[in-house]
Design an enzyme around this catalytic site. Sequence first.
Site, short mmCIF file in Angstrom:
data_model
loop_
_atom_site.label_atom_id
_atom_site.label_comp_id
_atom_site.label_asym_id
_atom_site.label_seq_id
_atom_site.Cartn_x
_atom_site.Cartn_y
_atom_site.Cartn_z
N TYR A 19 0.84 -1.20 0.00
CA TYR A 19 0.00 0.00 0.00
C TYR A 19 0.88 1.25 0.00
O TYR A 19 0.60 2.22 -0.70
CB TYR A 19 -0.95 -0.03 1.20
N ASN A 38 -12.49 -1.86 -4.48
CA ASN A 38 -12.30 -1.97 -5.93
C ASN A 38 -13.56 -2.50 -6.62
O ASN A 38 -13.98 -3.62 -6.35
CB ASN A 38 -11.11 -2.91 -6.18
N CYS A 54 -6.06 -5.62 -7.56
CA CYS A 54 -5.79 -5.15 -6.20
C CYS A 54 -5.25 -6.28 -5.31
O CYS A 54 -4.68 -6.03 -4.27
CB CYS A 54 -7.04 -4.53 -5.59
N HIS A 55 -5.41 -7.54 -5.77
CA HIS A 55 -4.90 -8.67 -4.96
C HIS A 55 -3.38 -8.69 -4.93
O HIS A 55 -2.78 -9.37 -4.11
CB HIS A 55 -5.43 -10.00 -5.52
N GLU A 89 -0.45 -16.74 -9.68
CA GLU A 89 0.42 -15.87 -10.46
C GLU A 89 1.90 -16.16 -10.21
O GLU A 89 2.74 -15.94 -11.08
CB GLU A 89 0.10 -14.40 -10.16
#
Lengths: 162, 206
Positions: B139, B162, B170-171, B197
Site C-alpha cells: 500500500y 475496488n 488489487c490482490h 500468479e
Amino acid sequence: MGVRLPPFQHLVDAHWRDVARLAHALAGPVDGDDVAQQAWTQALAAYPQLRSATNLRGWLLTITHRCAMDAHRGRARRAVLHHDPASLAATPPSVAAADATLPDTDLWRRVGALPDRQREAVVLKYVADLDHPTIATALGCSPAMSRRLVSDALATLRKDLP
Amino acid sequence: MNAPASQSSADPTDLFAGFDPATRPPTFEPSDVSYVVEDTPIGRMLLARNASGAMVASSFTPDTAAEDAVLERLSRAVSPRVLRMPSALDDVRHQLDDYLHGRLREFSVRTDLVLATDFQRVVLPRLAQSVHYGERSTYGQLATRIERPSAARAVGAALGANPLCVLLPCHRVVASSGALTGYAGGLAAKEYLLDLESGATPPGVG
C-alpha cells in the site's frame, strides 16, 4: 433528485408471470406471448424516464393492457380485410382461440361475451389483481366507473353459474 | 374466512385467480447494463458491462443481498436498464476462467470506473499499469507512486472497495510486512490468486 428506480431485472423477475397472465387473459393464447413481449419491450424503453417508482406493477400491467388492446385492434383491422365484418362482433380475440387452452372454457367464453369495457375491467381486477384507481387509469375512466364495470360484469357472470 | 371449496369453485373471481397460462419469461437485447452472476474457483462473482462493452463491475457477491447491492449501484450510476444477460458476457467469462486456471495472464477487456470514487480513479489505473502479473506491491509503495506517500491507509481503502476485482489487480498489493491483509473475496481468494500468479503451487482445481 430523480426517482430511485430498481434494476429492471428485478421487475422482470417479480412480475413476468403477472404480465403473461394478463396478456393471455386479454389477448388469448395465440397473441398472449407476443403481447407480453411487446409490453416488456415498451416498458424497458420508457423505464429511465419514469417519474415515480411507487406502483411499478400497476404501470407494467397498464402497458400490457394497452398492448393487448392494440393487438385486438390490429387483428380486427386485418380480419376486416379478409372476412365478413359481422362475424367479428361475436368473437373477441380472447374467446376465439380459447377452446382447449384455457382452464375453464365456459367461464372464458362468457367473459368474452361481456361488453369490451366490462371484460377488460373484470380481467384487470381479478386476473391482474389491480386496484380501482389503476384500472381507471388503464381504461381512461373514473374509479367509480371502474367499480361499476366490474360489478356489472360479475353480476352477468354469476347469473347462470352452477 | 375462506369459503368452502364447493362454493368457491362456482365463483368467477376464484377461477380468474387460478388462471395460469403456459408461458415463459420475456427476452431482451443487451441494454444499458448487462450482467451475469458466475461461480468461480475464488467465489461467486457478479460481472457487468455497459452498452459500449466496457466492464463496469466485477465484484464478489456471496449472497443475493450483495448481488442486489451491486445492481442497485449500477442502476443509479449507469442506468436502471439493468438486465441479466449471460451471453453478453461470454468473452469475459471465458477470459476469467482461463485466467483462474493459469491459461491467461492478461485480460483484453475495456474497463469503465463509473462505480469508483475520484481517488480510486487515480489509484486503480496506476495499479494496473505498474504492478504486473506475478508481482507484488505494498500500500505504501503504491501511495508513493501516486505521489501521496502518506496515503497508504487511503490507498488500502481504495483497493478494498475496488469495483473491478481481478480485472484491476488489487490482490497484488499486500501490507509492508508481507501479510496478505484483507480482500473483498476473502483471504483464501487472495492467496489463490497470488499462488496462481507466482506459479509456485498449481492452484487446486475444484
